[in-house]
Design a protein around this motif. Structure first.
Motif, PDB file in Angstrom:
ATOM      1  N   GLN A   1     -19.241  -0.609   1.032  1.00 59.76           N
ATOM      2  CA  GLN A   1     -18.639   0.683   1.340  1.00 59.76           C
ATOM      3  C   GLN A   1     -17.818   1.194   0.156  1.00 59.76           C
ATOM      4  OE1 GLN A   1     -18.993   2.579   4.169  1.00 59.76           O
ATOM      5  NE2 GLN A   1     -20.577   1.095   4.739  1.00 59.76           N
ATOM      6  N   ASP A   2     -17.162   0.273  -0.533  1.00 59.35           N
ATOM      7  CA  ASP A   2     -16.295   0.628  -1.651  1.00 59.35           C
ATOM      8  C   ASP A   2     -16.694  -0.202  -2.864  1.00 59.35           C
ATOM      9  OD1 ASP A   2     -14.288   1.293  -3.418  1.00 59.35           O
ATOM     10  OD2 ASP A   2     -12.714   0.191  -2.366  1.00 59.35           O
ATOM     11  N   TRP A   3     -17.352   0.409  -3.825  1.00 56.02           N
ATOM     12  CA  TRP A   3     -17.834  -0.345  -4.977  1.00 56.02           C
ATOM     13  C   TRP A   3     -16.696  -0.918  -5.803  1.00 56.02           C
ATOM     14  CZ3 TRP A   3     -17.502   0.838 -10.349  1.00 56.02           C
ATOM     15  CH2 TRP A   3     -16.867   2.038 -10.660  1.00 56.02           C
ATOM     16  N   LEU A   4     -15.542  -0.244  -5.814  1.00 51.74           N
ATOM     17  CA  LEU A   4     -14.425  -0.729  -6.615  1.00 51.74           C
ATOM     18  C   LEU A   4     -13.860  -2.047  -6.091  1.00 51.74           C
ATOM     19  CD1 LEU A   4     -12.516   2.604  -7.320  1.00 51.74           C
ATOM     20  CD2 LEU A   4     -13.841   1.238  -8.941  1.00 51.74           C
ATOM     21  N   SER A   5     -14.123  -2.344  -4.827  1.00 51.08           N
ATOM     22  CA  SER A   5     -13.642  -3.609  -4.272  1.00 51.08           C
ATOM     23  C   SER A   5     -14.416  -4.797  -4.838  1.00 51.08           C
ATOM     24  CB  SER A   5     -13.761  -3.598  -2.746  1.00 51.08           C
ATOM     25  OG  SER A   5     -15.130  -3.591  -2.349  1.00 51.08           O
ATOM     26  N   LEU A   6     -15.541  -4.529  -5.496  1.00 51.13           N
ATOM     27  CA  LEU A   6     -16.394  -5.604  -5.997  1.00 51.13           C
ATOM     28  C   LEU A   6     -16.431  -5.690  -7.520  1.00 51.13           C
ATOM     29  CD1 LEU A   6     -19.487  -5.302  -3.608  1.00 51.13           C
ATOM     30  CD2 LEU A   6     -17.522  -6.830  -3.423  1.00 51.13           C
ATOM     31  N   TRP A   7     -15.754  -4.780  -8.207  1.00 54.01           N
ATOM     32  CA  TRP A   7     -15.908  -4.837  -9.661  1.00 54.01           C
ATOM     33  C   TRP A   7     -15.273  -6.107 -10.213  1.00 54.01           C
ATOM     34  CZ3 TRP A   7     -12.793  -0.244 -12.218  1.00 54.01           C
ATOM     35  CH2 TRP A   7     -11.452  -0.332 -11.871  1.00 54.01           C
ATOM     36  N   GLY A   8     -15.913  -6.624 -11.245  1.00 59.33           N
ATOM     37  CA  GLY A   8     -15.510  -7.898 -11.813  1.00 59.33           C
ATOM     38  C   GLY A   8     -16.012  -9.099 -11.045  1.00 59.33           C
ATOM     39  N   ASP A   9     -16.837  -8.874 -10.014  1.00 65.01           N
ATOM     40  CA  ASP A   9     -17.376  -9.960  -9.183  1.00 65.01           C
ATOM     41  C   ASP A   9     -18.861 -10.111  -9.495  1.00 65.01           C
ATOM     42  OD1 ASP A   9     -18.289 -11.713  -7.267  1.00 65.01           O
ATOM     43  OD2 ASP A   9     -17.494 -10.597  -5.555  1.00 65.01           O
ATOM     44  N   TRP A  10     -19.180 -11.099 -10.329  1.00 67.02           N
ATOM     45  CA  TRP A  10     -20.566 -11.264 -10.769  1.00 67.02           C
ATOM     46  C   TRP A  10     -21.498 -11.534  -9.600  1.00 67.02           C
ATOM     47  CZ3 TRP A  10     -24.170  -9.968 -13.686  1.00 67.02           C
ATOM     48  CH2 TRP A  10     -25.284 -10.765 -13.969  1.00 67.02           C
ATOM     49  N   SER A  11     -21.022 -12.220  -8.563  1.00 71.09           N
ATOM     50  CA  SER A  11     -21.873 -12.520  -7.417  1.00 71.09           C
ATOM     51  C   SER A  11     -22.249 -11.261  -6.637  1.00 71.09           C
ATOM     52  CB  SER A  11     -21.178 -13.507  -6.477  1.00 71.09           C
ATOM     53  OG  SER A  11     -20.058 -12.911  -5.852  1.00 71.09           O
ATOM     54  N   ALA A  12     -21.563 -10.142  -6.906  1.00 72.41           N
ATOM     55  CA  ALA A  12     -21.815  -8.896  -6.178  1.00 72.41           C
ATOM     56  C   ALA A  12     -22.786  -7.977  -6.917  1.00 72.41           C
ATOM     57  CB  ALA A  12     -20.500  -8.162  -5.935  1.00 72.41           C
ATOM     58  N   TYR A  13     -23.434  -8.471  -7.977  1.00 70.60           N
ATOM     59  CA  TYR A  13     -24.319  -7.588  -8.747  1.00 70.60           C
ATOM     60  C   TYR A  13     -25.367  -6.911  -7.856  1.00 70.60           C
ATOM     61  CZ  TYR A  13     -28.307  -5.953 -11.274  1.00 70.60           C
ATOM     62  OH  TYR A  13     -29.355  -5.161 -11.689  1.00 70.60           O
ATOM     63  N   SER A  14     -26.058  -7.671  -7.010  1.00 67.30           N
ATOM     64  CA  SER A  14     -27.146  -7.097  -6.220  1.00 67.30           C
ATOM     65  C   SER A  14     -26.640  -6.026  -5.255  1.00 67.30           C
ATOM     66  CB  SER A  14     -27.875  -8.194  -5.436  1.00 67.30           C
ATOM     67  OG  SER A  14     -28.565  -9.057  -6.328  1.00 67.30           O
ATOM     68  N   ALA A  15     -25.484  -6.266  -4.651  1.00 69.39           N
ATOM     69  CA  ALA A  15     -24.896  -5.264  -3.757  1.00 69.39           C
ATOM     70  C   ALA A  15     -24.532  -4.008  -4.544  1.00 69.39           C
ATOM     71  CB  ALA A  15     -23.674  -5.835  -3.053  1.00 69.39           C
ATOM     72  N   LEU A  16     -23.975  -4.186  -5.720  1.00 68.47           N
ATOM     73  CA  LEU A  16     -23.623  -3.042  -6.560  1.00 68.47           C
ATOM     74  C   LEU A  16     -24.872  -2.311  -7.047  1.00 68.47           C
ATOM     75  CD1 LEU A  16     -20.712  -4.711  -8.521  1.00 68.47           C
ATOM     76  CD2 LEU A  16     -20.512  -2.647  -7.115  1.00 68.47           C
TER      77      LEU A  16
END
Length: 341
Positions: A75-90
Protein backbone atom coordinates in the motif's frame (compact mmCIF):
# COMPACT_ATOMS: atom_id res chain seq x y z
CA UNK A 1 21.76 10.24 -27.64
CA UNK A 2 24.58 10.93 -30.09
CA UNK A 3 26.21 9.14 -32.99
CA UNK A 4 23.72 6.29 -32.77
CA UNK A 5 23.75 4.04 -35.79
CA UNK A 6 20.51 2.92 -37.40
CA UNK A 7 19.38 -0.52 -36.27
CA UNK A 8 17.17 -3.08 -37.92
CA UNK A 9 16.39 -4.67 -34.56
CA UNK A 10 14.92 -3.41 -31.30
CA UNK A 11 16.50 -3.14 -27.89
CA UNK A 12 13.28 -4.01 -26.05
CA UNK A 13 13.36 -7.80 -26.61
CA UNK A 14 16.82 -8.02 -25.05
CA UNK A 15 15.71 -6.07 -22.01
CA UNK A 16 12.60 -8.22 -21.74
CA UNK A 17 14.65 -11.40 -21.96
CA UNK A 18 16.93 -10.18 -19.18
CA UNK A 19 13.96 -9.45 -16.92
CA UNK A 20 12.47 -12.91 -17.54
CA UNK A 21 15.68 -14.88 -17.06
CA UNK A 22 18.03 -13.15 -14.64
CA UNK A 23 18.12 -11.57 -11.16
CA UNK A 24 19.28 -8.05 -10.40
CA UNK A 25 22.47 -9.05 -8.62
CA UNK A 26 24.97 -11.87 -8.56
CA UNK A 27 27.88 -12.93 -6.38
CA UNK A 28 28.26 -10.90 -3.20
CA UNK A 29 25.75 -8.12 -3.85
CA UNK A 30 27.17 -7.17 -7.25
CA UNK A 31 24.72 -5.23 -9.42
CA UNK A 32 23.86 -6.76 -12.76
CA UNK A 33 25.09 -4.47 -15.49
CA UNK A 34 23.41 -6.48 -18.22
CA UNK A 35 20.44 -4.19 -18.98
CA UNK A 36 22.63 -1.09 -18.74
CA UNK A 37 25.32 -2.58 -20.98
CA UNK A 38 22.71 -3.78 -23.49
CA UNK A 39 21.36 -0.25 -23.81
CA UNK A 40 24.89 1.16 -24.09
CA UNK A 41 25.86 -1.42 -26.74
CA UNK A 42 22.74 -0.68 -28.74
CA UNK A 43 23.47 3.05 -28.56
CA UNK A 44 27.09 2.52 -29.59
CA UNK A 45 26.01 0.67 -32.73
CA UNK A 46 26.46 -3.02 -31.86
CA UNK A 47 24.65 -5.33 -34.26
CA UNK A 48 22.25 -8.05 -33.17
CA UNK A 49 24.86 -10.80 -33.31
CA UNK A 50 27.09 -8.81 -30.97
CA UNK A 51 24.17 -8.17 -28.63
CA UNK A 52 23.41 -11.88 -28.53
CA UNK A 53 27.04 -12.80 -27.87
CA UNK A 54 27.31 -10.31 -25.02
CA UNK A 55 23.98 -11.38 -23.54
CA UNK A 56 24.97 -15.05 -23.53
CA UNK A 57 28.44 -14.37 -22.15
CA UNK A 58 27.22 -12.10 -19.35
CA UNK A 59 24.37 -14.48 -18.55
CA UNK A 60 26.84 -17.08 -17.32
CA UNK A 61 27.35 -14.95 -14.21
CA UNK A 62 23.84 -15.96 -13.09
CA UNK A 63 24.32 -19.71 -13.34
CA UNK A 64 21.99 -21.42 -10.89
CA UNK A 65 20.06 -18.21 -10.24
CA UNK A 66 16.56 -17.22 -11.37
CA UNK A 67 14.66 -14.00 -11.89
CA UNK A 68 12.65 -12.84 -8.85
CA UNK A 69 9.13 -14.21 -8.50
CA UNK A 70 6.16 -11.77 -8.49
CA UNK A 71 4.75 -10.54 -5.19
CA UNK A 72 1.77 -8.49 -4.07
CA UNK A 73 2.29 -4.72 -4.17
CA UNK A 74 2.47 -2.71 -0.93
CA UNK A 75 0.00 0.00 0.00
CA UNK A 76 2.88 2.34 0.84
CA UNK A 77 6.07 1.86 -1.15
CA UNK A 78 8.05 4.11 1.19
CA UNK A 79 7.50 1.62 4.01
CA UNK A 80 9.66 -0.85 2.08
CA UNK A 81 12.52 1.25 0.79
CA UNK A 82 15.92 -0.05 1.76
CA UNK A 83 14.43 -3.56 2.15
CA UNK A 84 16.09 -5.83 -0.40
CA UNK A 85 13.65 -8.66 0.33
CA UNK A 86 10.82 -6.36 -0.85
CA UNK A 87 12.14 -5.96 -4.41
CA UNK A 88 9.41 -8.09 -6.01
CA UNK A 89 6.62 -6.28 -4.15
CA UNK A 90 8.12 -2.93 -5.16
CA UNK A 91 8.47 -4.09 -8.77
CA UNK A 92 4.75 -4.93 -8.80
CA UNK A 93 3.96 -1.56 -7.24
CA UNK A 94 5.87 0.33 -9.91
CA UNK A 95 4.42 -1.79 -12.73
CA UNK A 96 0.93 -0.82 -11.57
CA UNK A 97 1.85 2.80 -10.89
CA UNK A 98 3.36 3.24 -14.35
CA UNK A 99 0.20 1.85 -15.92
CA UNK A 100 -2.04 4.10 -13.80
CA UNK A 101 -0.04 7.34 -13.72
CA UNK A 102 2.27 7.22 -16.71
CA UNK A 103 6.03 7.64 -16.71
CA UNK A 104 6.35 11.39 -16.19
CA UNK A 105 3.82 11.74 -13.37
CA UNK A 106 5.28 8.77 -11.50
CA UNK A 107 8.87 9.93 -11.85
CA UNK A 108 8.02 13.41 -10.60
CA UNK A 109 6.34 11.80 -7.59
CA UNK A 110 9.02 9.28 -6.59
CA UNK A 111 12.35 10.74 -7.69
CA UNK A 112 12.44 13.37 -4.92
CA UNK A 113 12.21 10.47 -2.45
CA UNK A 114 14.81 8.34 -4.21
CA UNK A 115 17.46 10.97 -4.92
CA UNK A 116 18.69 11.31 -1.30
CA UNK A 117 19.76 7.66 -1.68
CA UNK A 118 21.71 8.32 -4.88
CA UNK A 119 24.83 6.63 -3.46
CA UNK A 120 23.00 3.31 -2.93
CA UNK A 121 24.82 0.30 -4.39
CA UNK A 122 27.55 2.59 -5.77
CA UNK A 123 25.10 4.79 -7.72
CA UNK A 124 23.67 1.79 -9.60
CA UNK A 125 20.06 2.52 -8.70
CA UNK A 126 20.26 5.88 -10.44
CA UNK A 127 22.47 4.55 -13.25
CA UNK A 128 20.11 1.70 -14.07
CA UNK A 129 17.12 4.05 -14.00
CA UNK A 130 18.79 6.49 -16.40
CA UNK A 131 19.56 3.70 -18.87
CA UNK A 132 15.99 2.41 -18.51
CA UNK A 133 14.59 5.84 -19.30
CA UNK A 134 16.72 6.17 -22.41
CA UNK A 135 16.04 2.58 -23.45
CA UNK A 136 12.31 3.21 -23.34
CA UNK A 137 11.28 -0.18 -21.92
CA UNK A 138 8.49 0.15 -19.37
CA UNK A 139 9.25 -3.14 -17.59
CA UNK A 140 12.91 -2.25 -17.22
CA UNK A 141 11.86 1.16 -15.91
CA UNK A 142 9.74 -0.48 -13.20
CA UNK A 143 12.59 -2.87 -12.37
CA UNK A 144 15.08 -0.02 -12.09
CA UNK A 145 12.81 1.96 -9.78
CA UNK A 146 12.22 -1.10 -7.61
CA UNK A 147 15.93 -1.89 -7.49
CA UNK A 148 16.84 1.61 -6.37
CA UNK A 149 14.04 1.65 -3.79
CA UNK A 150 14.88 -1.78 -2.37
CA UNK A 151 18.59 -0.97 -2.11
CA UNK A 152 17.98 2.64 -1.00
CA UNK A 153 20.64 3.89 1.36
CA UNK A 154 21.50 7.41 2.45
CA UNK A 155 24.86 8.61 3.63
CA UNK A 156 24.68 10.23 7.08
CA UNK A 157 25.26 13.97 6.84
CA UNK A 158 27.85 15.50 9.19
CA UNK A 159 26.09 16.57 12.38
CA UNK A 160 28.34 19.39 13.52
CA UNK A 161 29.40 22.28 11.33
CA UNK A 162 33.13 22.79 11.67
CA UNK A 163 32.98 26.52 10.90
CA UNK A 164 35.03 26.05 7.71
CA UNK A 165 34.27 28.62 5.02
CA UNK A 166 33.25 27.31 1.58
CA UNK A 167 36.15 26.98 -0.84
CA UNK A 168 36.26 27.67 -4.54
CA UNK A 169 35.66 24.62 -6.71
CA UNK A 170 39.34 24.25 -7.67
CA UNK A 171 40.60 24.73 -4.11
CA UNK A 172 38.03 22.28 -2.77
CA UNK A 173 39.04 19.70 -5.39
CA UNK A 174 42.68 20.06 -4.41
CA UNK A 175 41.80 19.53 -0.74
CA UNK A 176 39.68 16.48 -1.60
CA UNK A 177 42.52 14.88 -3.54
CA UNK A 178 45.03 15.63 -0.80
CA UNK A 179 42.72 14.47 2.00
CA UNK A 180 41.97 11.17 0.29
CA UNK A 181 45.57 10.10 0.82
CA UNK A 182 45.09 10.25 4.61
CA UNK A 183 42.42 7.54 4.86
CA UNK A 184 41.86 4.12 3.33
CA UNK A 185 39.20 1.45 3.70
CA UNK A 186 39.64 -2.25 2.93
CA UNK A 187 35.91 -2.99 2.64
CA UNK A 188 35.23 -5.08 -0.49
CA UNK A 189 32.39 -3.04 -2.05
CA UNK A 190 32.29 0.61 -3.07
CA UNK A 191 29.15 1.49 -1.14
CA UNK A 192 30.57 -0.10 2.03
CA UNK A 193 33.70 2.02 1.72
CA UNK A 194 31.51 5.08 1.10
CA UNK A 195 29.60 4.40 4.32
CA UNK A 196 32.87 4.02 6.23
CA UNK A 197 34.19 7.25 4.73
CA UNK A 198 31.06 9.17 5.75
CA UNK A 199 31.80 8.42 9.43
CA UNK A 200 35.30 9.95 9.30
CA UNK A 201 36.19 13.52 10.35
CA UNK A 202 37.81 14.12 6.96
CA UNK A 203 34.42 13.58 5.30
CA UNK A 204 32.74 16.21 7.46
CA UNK A 205 35.55 18.69 6.88
CA UNK A 206 35.31 18.27 3.11
CA UNK A 207 31.52 18.48 3.05
CA UNK A 208 31.47 21.72 5.04
CA UNK A 209 34.27 23.20 2.92
CA UNK A 210 32.40 22.43 -0.32
CA UNK A 211 31.66 25.33 -2.66
CA UNK A 212 28.46 27.30 -2.08
CA UNK A 213 25.44 25.91 -3.98
CA UNK A 214 25.37 26.47 -7.71
CA UNK A 215 22.31 28.17 -9.26
CA UNK A 216 20.82 24.76 -10.13
CA UNK A 217 21.42 21.10 -9.43
CA UNK A 218 22.44 20.47 -13.04
CA UNK A 219 24.99 23.28 -12.82
CA UNK A 220 26.56 21.54 -9.82
CA UNK A 221 26.36 18.20 -11.68
CA UNK A 222 28.33 19.78 -14.54
CA UNK A 223 30.98 21.06 -12.14
CA UNK A 224 31.37 17.71 -10.41
CA UNK A 225 31.36 15.87 -13.75
CA UNK A 226 34.29 17.97 -14.92
CA UNK A 227 36.21 17.16 -11.73
CA UNK A 228 35.44 13.44 -11.98
CA UNK A 229 36.61 13.41 -15.59
CA UNK A 230 39.93 14.90 -14.57
CA UNK A 231 40.29 12.43 -11.71
CA UNK A 232 39.70 9.52 -14.09
CA UNK A 233 42.27 10.74 -16.58
CA UNK A 234 44.80 10.87 -13.74
CA UNK A 235 43.98 7.43 -12.37
CA UNK A 236 41.68 5.20 -14.48
CA UNK A 237 40.21 4.42 -11.08
CA UNK A 238 37.29 1.98 -10.89
CA UNK A 239 35.33 3.99 -8.32
CA UNK A 240 35.88 7.25 -10.21
CA UNK A 241 34.45 5.48 -13.27
CA UNK A 242 31.23 5.06 -11.26
CA UNK A 243 31.34 8.74 -10.33
CA UNK A 244 31.30 9.64 -14.04
CA UNK A 245 28.43 7.29 -14.88
CA UNK A 246 26.57 8.22 -11.69
CA UNK A 247 26.74 11.94 -12.46
CA UNK A 248 25.55 11.27 -16.00
CA UNK A 249 22.58 9.43 -14.50
CA UNK A 250 21.64 12.41 -12.31
CA UNK A 251 21.87 14.67 -15.37
CA UNK A 252 19.51 12.37 -17.29
CA UNK A 253 17.05 12.32 -14.39
CA UNK A 254 17.21 16.10 -13.92
CA UNK A 255 14.08 17.01 -15.94
CA UNK A 256 11.86 14.99 -13.57
CA UNK A 257 13.23 16.54 -10.37
CA UNK A 258 11.60 19.50 -8.57
CA UNK A 259 12.88 22.88 -9.70
CA UNK A 260 12.16 24.85 -6.53
CA UNK A 261 15.16 26.44 -4.85
CA UNK A 262 14.90 24.43 -1.64
CA UNK A 263 14.98 21.05 -3.36
CA UNK A 264 17.71 22.13 -5.76
CA UNK A 265 19.93 23.20 -2.85
CA UNK A 266 19.26 20.08 -0.77
CA UNK A 267 19.88 17.83 -3.79
CA UNK A 268 23.23 19.53 -4.36
CA UNK A 269 24.17 18.86 -0.75
CA UNK A 270 23.29 15.16 -1.12
CA UNK A 271 25.23 14.86 -4.36
CA UNK A 272 28.26 16.63 -2.91
CA UNK A 273 28.30 14.24 0.05
CA UNK A 274 28.11 11.25 -2.31
CA UNK A 275 30.91 12.71 -4.44
CA UNK A 276 33.20 13.18 -1.43
CA UNK A 277 32.45 9.72 -0.04
CA UNK A 278 33.03 8.07 -3.41
CA UNK A 279 36.37 9.74 -3.97
CA UNK A 280 37.53 8.89 -0.45
CA UNK A 281 36.35 5.32 -1.01
CA UNK A 282 38.15 5.06 -4.34
CA UNK A 283 41.66 4.49 -3.00
CA UNK A 284 42.77 6.62 -5.95
CA UNK A 285 46.37 6.39 -7.11
CA UNK A 286 47.10 9.44 -9.21
CA UNK A 287 49.43 9.46 -12.18
CA UNK A 288 50.14 11.57 -15.24
CA UNK A 289 47.17 11.95 -17.55
CA UNK A 290 47.32 10.85 -21.20
CA UNK A 291 47.59 13.93 -23.41
CA UNK A 292 47.43 12.63 -26.98
CA UNK A 293 44.08 13.41 -28.60
CA UNK A 294 45.28 13.00 -32.19
CA UNK A 295 43.39 10.48 -34.24
CA UNK A 296 40.62 9.94 -31.71
CA UNK A 297 37.06 9.86 -33.05
CA UNK A 298 33.75 8.81 -31.56
CA UNK A 299 32.81 6.41 -34.39
CA UNK A 300 36.09 4.51 -33.94
CA UNK A 301 35.85 4.49 -30.16
CA UNK A 302 32.19 3.42 -30.25
CA UNK A 303 33.00 0.55 -32.60
CA UNK A 304 35.87 -0.61 -30.39
CA UNK A 305 33.71 -0.39 -27.26
CA UNK A 306 30.87 -2.33 -28.89
CA UNK A 307 33.28 -5.24 -29.38
CA UNK A 308 34.42 -5.22 -25.74
CA UNK A 309 33.39 -7.92 -23.27
CA UNK A 310 33.93 -5.56 -20.31
CA UNK A 311 30.58 -4.17 -19.15
CA UNK A 312 32.21 -1.27 -17.28
CA UNK A 313 34.22 -0.24 -20.33
CA UNK A 314 31.12 -0.36 -22.53
CA UNK A 315 29.14 1.78 -20.10
CA UNK A 316 31.95 4.29 -19.57
CA UNK A 317 32.58 4.84 -23.29
CA UNK A 318 28.83 5.30 -23.80
CA UNK A 319 28.70 7.76 -20.89
CA UNK A 320 31.72 9.69 -22.17
CA UNK A 321 30.17 10.01 -25.62
CA UNK A 322 26.91 11.25 -24.13
CA UNK A 323 28.63 13.70 -21.78
CA UNK A 324 30.82 15.05 -24.56
CA UNK A 325 27.66 15.80 -26.56
CA UNK A 326 26.28 17.80 -23.61
CA UNK A 327 29.40 19.53 -22.29
CA UNK A 328 31.68 19.62 -25.34
CA UNK A 329 34.72 18.70 -23.24
CA UNK A 330 37.31 17.00 -25.46
CA UNK A 331 38.75 15.22 -22.44
CA UNK A 332 35.87 12.76 -22.73
CA UNK A 333 37.50 11.46 -25.92
CA UNK A 334 40.67 10.87 -23.93
CA UNK A 335 38.78 9.14 -21.14
CA UNK A 336 37.01 6.79 -23.55
CA UNK A 337 40.29 5.92 -25.25
CA UNK A 338 41.92 5.50 -21.84
CA UNK A 339 39.24 2.98 -20.83
CA UNK A 340 39.76 1.03 -24.07
CA UNK A 341 43.57 0.99 -23.94
Amino acid sequence: MTHVQAHTFALAPWLELNLRQFPLEYGDQLSSHLPMALHALHSLGADEARMAAFFNSYGRRFEGMAAPSPAAPPQDWLSLWGDWSAYSALRCYFDLALAAEGRDVLLRRVLPELLPGVSAVAFHGAIRLAHALEGGHIGELAAALAYWASRWQQLPAPLVHSGVEPLSLSAWSERLVASASTWRSEAPLIFLRMMEASARPVFAELVWAAPSPAPTLLARVAELASLALGYYLHSANFTVLHMITGLRAVRVLGPWLPQDAQFQASAQAVLTQAFVAAYLAGRVQRREAPVDQLGLSWPALAKQASLSDDDHTIKLVHACQEEWAVYGDARYLQAAAFALR
